[in-house]
Design an enzyme around this catalytic site. Structure first.
Site, PDB file in Angstrom:
ATOM      1  N   GLY A  54      99.244 117.614  80.556  1.00 11.75           N
ATOM      2  CA  GLY A  54     100.645 117.871  80.277  1.00 11.75           C
ATOM      3  C   GLY A  54     101.186 116.967  79.187  1.00 11.75           C
ATOM      4  N   SER A  55     102.160 117.455  78.440  1.00 11.84           N
ATOM      5  CA  SER A  55     102.855 116.619  77.476  1.00 11.84           C
ATOM      6  C   SER A  55     103.788 115.662  78.218  1.00 11.84           C
ATOM      7  CB  SER A  55     103.641 117.489  76.501  1.00 11.84           C
ATOM      8  OG  SER A  55     102.778 118.323  75.750  1.00 11.84           O
ATOM      9  N   GLY A  56     104.342 114.717  77.476  1.00  8.08           N
ATOM     10  CA  GLY A  56     105.194 113.706  78.080  1.00  8.08           C
ATOM     11  C   GLY A  56     104.493 112.385  78.295  1.00  8.08           C
ATOM     12  N   HIS A  57     103.164 112.331  77.967  1.00  7.48           N
ATOM     13  CA  HIS A  57     102.387 111.103  78.140  1.00  7.48           C
ATOM     14  C   HIS A  57     101.975 110.500  76.797  1.00  7.48           C
ATOM     15  CE1 HIS A  57     102.267 112.257  82.280  1.00  7.48           C
ATOM     16  NE2 HIS A  57     101.499 113.311  82.063  1.00  7.48           N
ATOM     17  N   LYS A 105      91.962 114.176  83.691  1.00  7.98           N
ATOM     18  CA  LYS A 105      92.650 113.376  84.694  1.00  7.98           C
ATOM     19  C   LYS A 105      92.720 114.174  85.992  1.00  7.98           C
ATOM     20  CE  LYS A 105      96.520 112.758  82.491  1.00  7.98           C
ATOM     21  NZ  LYS A 105      96.223 113.822  81.483  1.00  7.98           N
ATOM     22  N   ASP A 110      95.166 120.444  86.188  1.00  9.65           N
ATOM     23  CA  ASP A 110      94.216 120.094  85.129  1.00  9.65           C
ATOM     24  C   ASP A 110      92.787 120.411  85.551  1.00  9.65           C
ATOM     25  OD1 ASP A 110      96.333 119.179  83.638  1.00  9.65           O
ATOM     26  OD2 ASP A 110      95.955 117.061  84.007  1.00  9.65           O
ATOM     27  N   HIS A 218     103.699 111.202  86.333  1.00 12.30           N
ATOM     28  CA  HIS A 218     104.574 112.365  86.268  1.00 12.30           C
ATOM     29  C   HIS A 218     105.922 112.058  86.928  1.00 12.30           C
ATOM     30  CE1 HIS A 218     100.598 114.715  86.117  1.00 12.30           C
ATOM     31  NE2 HIS A 218     101.126 114.684  84.909  1.00 12.30           N
TER      32      HIS A 218
END
Length: 330
Positions: A54-57, A105, A110, A218
């Site tokens: 996911g994006s945001g990391h 991860k 995922d 998250h």
């Protein structure tokens, strides 16, 4: 109320990827549909190393595409797995005929989508292997999907990327990545939660006299809160359980990663590293390599994670090997 540099929240990932690729044209190239990032100058004759999530990391994972690390990164929506279609397309784009290693991860979406992509690739004659990174000590329980994957992903990607550049085959890379992941543990502490794009409030509220001890990347709440205090009190609480989980003792060698979760200054992070190194030194553990900075974030969360990785000669040699990516270069 938080303010953000966002146009339409629904476009934030696509616009960020476009900006990222434009900022680093010598390193990466963006495929917009399906979305993935590959090296600007593709490698040849080696096993391809692919990761994503996911994006945001950010900078994980797109920031680690380049020589000595990833061949491709596959971004999903914020805190959401990329699709199997994206993963398959990215893997096909960088496959040189020697197979593809997927570094994943340990989150349910995922894992599911990378496994489906592996099955699709197998149907098309492309061999793939998978390394699950499951370093988060806060989720070390017998129930559920197991430990979450966090900042140890950077170490696995770096070590496997270096080994791939040297010509290691898919089986060797898979075994190496799994060994590094097994020798890694992480704990994360939050002082304040992050806010999703377009939202003015954080994902959870935290009293000023407490920290979220064992928070997820998250924004998952921890199983416990502890009293806020100076670094000299908080950091030993992070180091001790990590050292115990890895069986560290006098003479042990580790690679230590102090990672900012999005809104923590380098000034603070280096102070955290100082305390962690002091505690480990007092226990007879030698910090032989270190990485301090912001590498695996949770949007704009205020906090940090500490990762310890068992370091043998092979891991150290591969860690020291040259790397050239937007987020990591030496």
């Amino acid at each position: 109320m938080r303010r953000q540099f966002v146009n339409d929240p629904g476009d934030v990932v696509a616009e960020a990827l476009e900006g990222f690729a434009a900022a680093w044209p010598g390193h990466v190239r963006l495929n917009a549909d399906p979305a993935y990032v590959v090296r600007a100058r593709p490698a040849s004759g080696k096993v391809a190393v692919v990761s994503g999530g996911g994006s945001g990391h950010e900078p994980l994972h797109v920031g680690f595409v380049g020589t000595g690390m990833l061949d491709a990164a596959v971004p999903g929506a914020v805190f959401t797995s990329p699709t199997a279609v994206q993963i398959r397309a990215a893997s096909r784009a960088v496959d040189t005929g020697r197979g593809v290693l997927h570094v994943v991860k340990n989150y349910t979406g995922d894992v599911l989508n990378f496994r489906i992509a592996g099955e699709l690739l197998a149907d098309e004659g492309v061999e793939s292997g998978i390394v699950l990174v499951d370093d988060d000590l806060a989720t070390d329980t017998d129930d559920g999907p197991g430990r979450r994957g966090t900042a140890a992903a950077v170490v696995v990607e770096k070590v496997c990327g270096a080994a791939a550049e040297r010509g290691a085959d898919l089986a060797e890379l898979t075994a190496l990545g799994r060994r590094v992941a097994a020798g890694s543990r992480t704990l994360s502490v939050a002082l304040a939660a992050g806010a999703h794009p377009g939202q003015s409030r954080p994902s959870f509220e935290l009293p000023g006299d407490e920290v979220e001890f064992g928070v997820g990347i998250h924004g998952e709440r921890a199983r416990q809160r502890r009293a806020f205090g100076p670094s000299r009190e908080i950091v030993p609480q992070m180091v001790s359980p990590l050292a115990e989980a890895l069986g560290l003792g006098r003479g042990s060698r580790v690679l230590a990663v102090v990672n900012g979760l999005g809104a923590t200054s380098d000034l603070e992070l280096y102070g955290v590293f100082r305390e962690a190194r002091r505690v480990l030194k007092d226990a007879g553990v030698d910090v032989v390599r270190s990485l301090v900075g912001t590498y695996v974030t949770s949007l704009d969360m205020a906090g940090c994670s500490l990762t310890l990785v068992r370091a043998d000669d092979e891991v150290l040699e591969l860690w020291d090997a040259p790397v050239a990516t937007p987020a990591l270069t030496w």
